[in-house]
Scaffold this active site. Structure first.
Site, PDB file in Angstrom:
ATOM      1  N   HIS A  52       0.204 -12.232   1.897  1.00 32.50           N
ATOM      2  CA  HIS A  52       0.719 -12.653   0.607  1.00 32.50           C
ATOM      3  C   HIS A  52      -0.434 -12.884  -0.369  1.00 32.50           C
ATOM      4  CE1 HIS A  52       4.994 -14.044   1.965  1.00 32.50           C
ATOM      5  NE2 HIS A  52       4.707 -12.821   2.329  1.00 32.50           N
ATOM      6  N   GLU A  54      -1.405 -15.418  -2.181  1.00 30.34           N
ATOM      7  CA  GLU A  54      -2.180 -16.643  -2.039  1.00 30.34           C
ATOM      8  C   GLU A  54      -3.212 -16.527  -0.924  1.00 30.34           C
ATOM      9  OE1 GLU A  54       2.149 -18.145  -2.716  1.00 30.34           O
ATOM     10  OE2 GLU A  54       1.140 -16.293  -2.095  1.00 30.34           O
ATOM     11  N   ALA A 153      13.928   8.901 -23.553  1.00 29.08           N
ATOM     12  CA  ALA A 153      12.787   9.406 -24.317  1.00 29.08           C
ATOM     13  C   ALA A 153      13.358  10.128 -25.530  1.00 29.08           C
ATOM     14  CB  ALA A 153      11.947  10.354 -23.477  1.00 29.08           C
ATOM     15  N   ARG A 183       9.759   4.967 -11.582  1.00 30.90           N
ATOM     16  CA  ARG A 183      10.733   5.313 -10.549  1.00 30.90           C
ATOM     17  C   ARG A 183      10.390   4.673  -9.212  1.00 30.90           C
ATOM     18  NH1 ARG A 183      11.499  11.887 -11.236  1.00 30.90           N
ATOM     19  NH2 ARG A 183      12.847  11.853 -13.101  1.00 30.90           N
ATOM     20  N   THR A 195      23.581  16.071 -16.818  1.00 35.32           N
ATOM     21  CA  THR A 195      22.130  16.194 -16.692  1.00 35.32           C
ATOM     22  C   THR A 195      21.764  17.083 -15.509  1.00 35.32           C
ATOM     23  OG1 THR A 195      21.759  14.034 -17.718  1.00 35.32           O
ATOM     24  CG2 THR A 195      19.995  14.894 -16.320  1.00 35.32           C
ATOM     25  N   ARG A 206       6.710  11.455  -8.174  1.00 43.66           N
ATOM     26  CA  ARG A 206       5.577  12.358  -8.006  1.00 43.66           C
ATOM     27  C   ARG A 206       4.415  11.838  -8.854  1.00 43.66           C
ATOM     28  NH1 ARG A 206      10.004  15.143  -9.296  1.00 43.66           N
ATOM     29  NH2 ARG A 206       9.219  15.902 -11.304  1.00 43.66           N
TER      30      ARG A 206
END
Length: 360
Positions: A52, A54, A153, A183, A195, A206
């Site tokens: 972690h 800390e 965009a 992503r 789309t 990527r």
């Protein structure tokens, strides 16, 4: 240069981002050790199951941690998990004070109280809003649906495609690299059927960050009429893919898209789709297209954050990114800026709800 606790917390928040895409389902956490106004140690949680923040910061500080202050973005953990409790590491290192940004939302977390019982002074809430924004999906756990972000965009005048329907590429290479980084931190990447038909996207990561678990790909299509030749269908055996459709179309869609790794989810409406995805382990989802899907989610109050990339060009006509109902300056804004910065020649605006988005 002397560093105060606020500046130290700002540095800890920067460090926390280094775990993006690698620590899920744990939160992003950064920490610094501050002694007499000097940063003597710093660290971040970089890998799921790894040290972690800390612990890493204390190791770098060494003996300088004794009597020092640890500044950390999340209330230190008090439970045994894949690593020992951070509260014990802090107390054993001799830290005299801990300053943290946000309370751990887990039931029975208790890190602050445990530190106090061990004789360590504790203060919470420094840059708490920034810390909660950094880990917004983590703090939204417990809802019946995923935390949803929309990425668009556009041109300066708000179009995401030209009059011929072309959208590649409105933004420049730096913006596209940023999207691949973005992503990597989500459980799922979603688009609408239009789309898929128009762009045949891969919806993979990527970029510079290889996600610990590649995001699931999601196609929302009421009809289920997703092209069989689409890349997301043909490569479902490599990266799990879910097609969400109306219950009446589910059997036919399963029969037509009978591909290893492809899952068909029958759902009524957008909220039903999100709840079904949540049942499949999707805690956060990035929606990348198209305009119809993004606006439907906004209309249904199911969007928690918007990543808006603006390119320095005018189109004058085309596909508008947003179609919002008329309002007035008397209407509360309801949204706030989280981040603004340049991505090469483009500009990134990140906005989110002032409060956690409702269930529906």
């Amino acid at each position: 240069m002397t560093v105060d606790e606020r500046a130290a917390m700002g540095r800890a928040l920067e460090l926390a981002r280094d775990g993006w895409g690698r620590v899920h389902p744990n939160p992003l956490v950064g920490a610094v050790v501050l002694r007499d106004g000097e940063l003597v140690g710093e660290g971040a949680h970089l890998e799921f199951g790894g040290p972690h923040a800390e612990v890493t910061a204390l190791a770098e500080a060494g003996e300088a941690a004794r009597g020092a202050t640890c500044v950390v973005t999340l209330e230190p953990c008090a439970h045994h998990g894949k690593t020992p409790p951070c509260v014990e590491a802090l107390a054993n290192a001799g830290v005299s004070r801990v300053v943290y940004a946000a309370d751990d939302p887990a039931e029975g977390a208790g890190g602050a109280e445990r530190l106090r019982s061990l004789g360590v002074a504790v203060q919470g809430g420094l840059l708490g809003e920034e810390a909660r924004s950094l880990n917004a999906p983590f703090f939204a756990r417990g809802r019946s649906r995923p935390w949803v972000a929309v990425k668009v965009a556009t041109s300066l005048d708000g179009y995401l495609a030209d009059p011929t329907g072309r959208s590649q590429w409105i933004s420049g290479p730096e913006a596209r690299a940023y999207v691949h980084w973005l992503r990597a931190g989500f459980d799922a990447i979603a688009v609408g059927r239009g789309t898929v038909a128009a762009d045949d996207p891969r919806l993979t990561v990527r970029g510079t960050v290889e996600p610990r678990i590649p995001p699931r790909r999601v196609v929302l299509s009421r009809s289920g009429n997703v092209p069989e030749a689409a890349t997301v269908v043909r490569t479902a055996g490599e990266i799990p893919t879910t097609v969400v459709c109306d219950p009446a179309r589910a059997d036919a869609t399963r029969a037509r898209l009978d591909t290893p790794g492809l899952d068909v989810l029958a759902a009524d409406g957008l909220l039903g789709a999100l709840r079904g995805l949540g049942d499949r382990g999707v805690g956060s989802m990035l929606v990348e297209g198209g305009a119809e899907l993004a606006n439907a989610l906004l209309d249904a109050d199911l969007v928690d954050r918007v990543y808006w990339i603006t390119a320095p060009r005018w189109l004058g006509a085309g596909t508008a990114a947003f179609r919002r109902p008329a309002g007035s300056l008397d209407t509360p804004a309801g949204w706030r800026f989280v981040e603004r910065r340049a991505l090469g020649d483009d500009t990134l605006l990140v906005i989110e709800r002032g409060e956690c988005s409702p269930e529906s």
